[in-house]
Write an enzyme that holds these catalytic residues in place. Sequence first.
Site, short mmCIF file in Angstrom:
data_model
loop_
_atom_site.label_atom_id
_atom_site.label_comp_id
_atom_site.label_asym_id
_atom_site.label_seq_id
_atom_site.Cartn_x
_atom_site.Cartn_y
_atom_site.Cartn_z
N HIS A 89 -1.44 1.20 -9.87
CA HIS A 89 -2.23 0.33 -8.99
C HIS A 89 -2.94 -0.76 -9.81
O HIS A 89 -4.16 -0.98 -9.69
CB HIS A 89 -3.24 1.12 -8.19
CG HIS A 89 -3.58 0.48 -6.87
ND1 HIS A 89 -3.66 1.18 -5.70
CD2 HIS A 89 -3.85 -0.81 -6.55
CE1 HIS A 89 -3.97 0.36 -4.70
NE2 HIS A 89 -4.10 -0.86 -5.20
N ARG A 136 0.84 -1.19 0.00
CA ARG A 136 0.00 0.00 0.00
C ARG A 136 0.87 1.24 0.00
O ARG A 136 1.98 1.25 0.53
CB ARG A 136 -0.91 0.02 1.24
CG ARG A 136 -2.08 -0.95 1.17
CD ARG A 136 -3.10 -0.54 0.13
NE ARG A 136 -4.26 -1.43 0.07
CZ ARG A 136 -4.36 -2.47 -0.73
NH1 ARG A 136 -3.35 -2.79 -1.54
NH2 ARG A 136 -5.45 -3.21 -0.74
N GLU A 156 -3.60 8.54 -4.48
CA GLU A 156 -3.95 7.99 -5.80
C GLU A 156 -5.27 8.58 -6.27
O GLU A 156 -6.21 8.69 -5.45
CB GLU A 156 -4.05 6.46 -5.73
CG GLU A 156 -2.73 5.80 -5.37
CD GLU A 156 -2.84 4.30 -5.12
OE1 GLU A 156 -1.80 3.64 -5.11
OE2 GLU A 156 -3.98 3.81 -4.93
#
Length: 310
Positions: free
Chosen positions: A283, A233, A261
Amino acid sequence: MNIVLLDALTLGDSDLSVFDGLGKLTVYQTTSSEETSERLAGQQVLITNKVVITAEHMANHPELKLICISATGTNNVDLVAAEKAGIEVKNVSGYSTESVSQSTFSLLFQLIHQSRYYDQYIAEKQWCDSPIFTHIERPFYELKGKRWGIIAMGTIGQRVAELAGAFGCDVCYYSTSGKNTQQSIPQVSLEVLLSECDVISIHAPFNAQTENLIGAEQLKQLKAGAVIMNLGRGGIIDEAAMAEALETQDIYHATDVLAVEPMLANHPYLSLKASHRLVVTPHTAWASVEARECLIGKIVDNINSFVDSQ
């Protein structure tokens, strides 16, 4: 039964027809915080990936009975409020192990083989002008015999360890919780892992134990030529410190996640002079076609199990 999917865009072009037999499905590609409450009206089942669901949403929509999170993390839903309101919350786990593990090696090979450089060399037709049959301006390395350190030995960490072992790596790990013990793989301190490993991959959740786990002082401990990857993460690595380290140290970094993000337009990674030391993906590591199919199947299972329990 009315079902609403608030952020289908996060699932890509996945086939949603599997929901057809469950009830009336309403699909929104994206949903802003201002749109959320209106779109929950009259819905018994909610599917969300990253859209935040608050106590106020639940209070305003007593018809809501089930929240399905199309991910493992549950931090976008007020779980305390859901329990008080009698709303069941179901997440999904174990769907992306192979996808993330494979992506770990994809990122690694881009760096240790300097694939981007060689691809550009061909695209610019420089090979056409070469006086010899080969071009090895950028050195690349074999994995066999390298020491690979894994931060967080969960399901994904264990799969990466298995694959690294198949390449002939000497694998060790650091437990971020201090509770995980894998008898077949040596557990080491974070300091030992950082200072001795040639390859380091992070597969940890974001929590109080992992926030800024890798900062400026930790990056200084890395050995020359080390590759450190974050497939966990954002927020585990101090990104400003990493950008500085990539400019001043002989290290390499790959990441699929960032603290904020989507990526900010002024992110320090976008202005690196040593850009050949960095690979960033948006991601995507979790999202192979197979992983997304598995994810959707597990959401369907969660809805069916909820209906069966009523």
